[in-house]
Design a protein around this motif. Structure first.
Motif, PDB file in Angstrom:
ATOM      1  N   ILE A  32       0.836  -1.197   0.000  1.00 57.37           N
ATOM      2  CA  ILE A  32       0.000   0.000   0.000  1.00 57.37           C
ATOM      3  C   ILE A  32       0.873   1.251   0.000  1.00 57.37           C
ATOM      4  O   ILE A  32       0.606   2.214  -0.718  1.00 57.37           O
ATOM      5  CB  ILE A  32      -0.973  -0.021   1.197  1.00 57.37           C
ATOM      6  CG1 ILE A  32      -2.007  -1.117   1.020  1.00 57.37           C
ATOM      7  CG2 ILE A  32      -1.641   1.337   1.379  1.00 57.37           C
ATOM      8  CD1 ILE A  32      -2.863  -1.365   2.236  1.00 57.37           C
ATOM      9  N   HIS A  33       1.922   1.246   0.806  1.00 60.47           N
ATOM     10  CA  HIS A  33       2.829   2.391   0.871  1.00 60.47           C
ATOM     11  C   HIS A  33       3.467   2.640  -0.489  1.00 60.47           C
ATOM     12  O   HIS A  33       3.557   3.778  -0.955  1.00 60.47           O
ATOM     13  CB  HIS A  33       3.908   2.140   1.928  1.00 60.47           C
ATOM     14  CG  HIS A  33       4.911   3.229   2.018  1.00 60.47           C
ATOM     15  ND1 HIS A  33       6.111   3.171   1.356  1.00 60.47           N
ATOM     16  CD2 HIS A  33       4.878   4.408   2.675  1.00 60.47           C
ATOM     17  CE1 HIS A  33       6.790   4.271   1.601  1.00 60.47           C
ATOM     18  NE2 HIS A  33       6.050   5.046   2.402  1.00 60.47           N
ATOM     19  N   ASP A  34       3.944   1.572  -1.132  1.00 59.01           N
ATOM     20  CA  ASP A  34       4.554   1.730  -2.451  1.00 59.01           C
ATOM     21  C   ASP A  34       3.571   2.272  -3.467  1.00 59.01           C
ATOM     22  O   ASP A  34       3.916   3.108  -4.309  1.00 59.01           O
ATOM     23  CB  ASP A  34       5.136   0.399  -2.926  1.00 59.01           C
ATOM     24  CG  ASP A  34       6.313  -0.056  -2.090  1.00 59.01           C
ATOM     25  OD1 ASP A  34       6.926   0.814  -1.401  1.00 59.01           O
ATOM     26  OD2 ASP A  34       6.633  -1.255  -2.108  1.00 59.01           O
ATOM     27  N   ALA A  35       2.324   1.820  -3.403  1.00 56.65           N
ATOM     28  CA  ALA A  35       1.304   2.312  -4.332  1.00 56.65           C
ATOM     29  C   ALA A  35       1.026   3.792  -4.099  1.00 56.65           C
ATOM     30  O   ALA A  35       0.878   4.569  -5.048  1.00 56.65           O
ATOM     31  CB  ALA A  35       0.032   1.495  -4.185  1.00 56.65           C
ATOM     32  N   LEU A  36       0.960   4.196  -2.852  1.00 52.13           N
ATOM     33  CA  LEU A  36       0.704   5.606  -2.557  1.00 52.13           C
ATOM     34  C   LEU A  36       1.879   6.497  -2.957  1.00 52.13           C
ATOM     35  O   LEU A  36       1.672   7.608  -3.452  1.00 52.13           O
ATOM     36  CB  LEU A  36       0.397   5.782  -1.067  1.00 52.13           C
ATOM     37  CG  LEU A  36      -0.938   5.219  -0.592  1.00 52.13           C
ATOM     38  CD1 LEU A  36      -1.049   5.326   0.915  1.00 52.13           C
ATOM     39  CD2 LEU A  36      -2.084   5.936  -1.269  1.00 52.13           C
TER      40      LEU A  36
END
Length: 40
Positions: A32-36
């Motif tokens: 999720i962090h990488d996507a954001l």
């Protein structure tokens, strides 16, 4: 000695399951962090 073995078997399994679930959540949070970060 048998009391110790019973205590380890009663407590060890939930601890193992908890660490497994925490690891899975951590992997998903990293995704999720990488996507954001890629949205910036």
């Amino acid at each position: 000695m048998e009391q110790w073995l019973n205590m380890i078997s009663d407590v060890g399994f939930p601890i193992l399951v908890s660490f497994y679930l925490l690891h899975r959540v951590e992997v998903k949070l990293d995704a999720i962090h990488d996507a954001l970060v890629s949205l910036e």
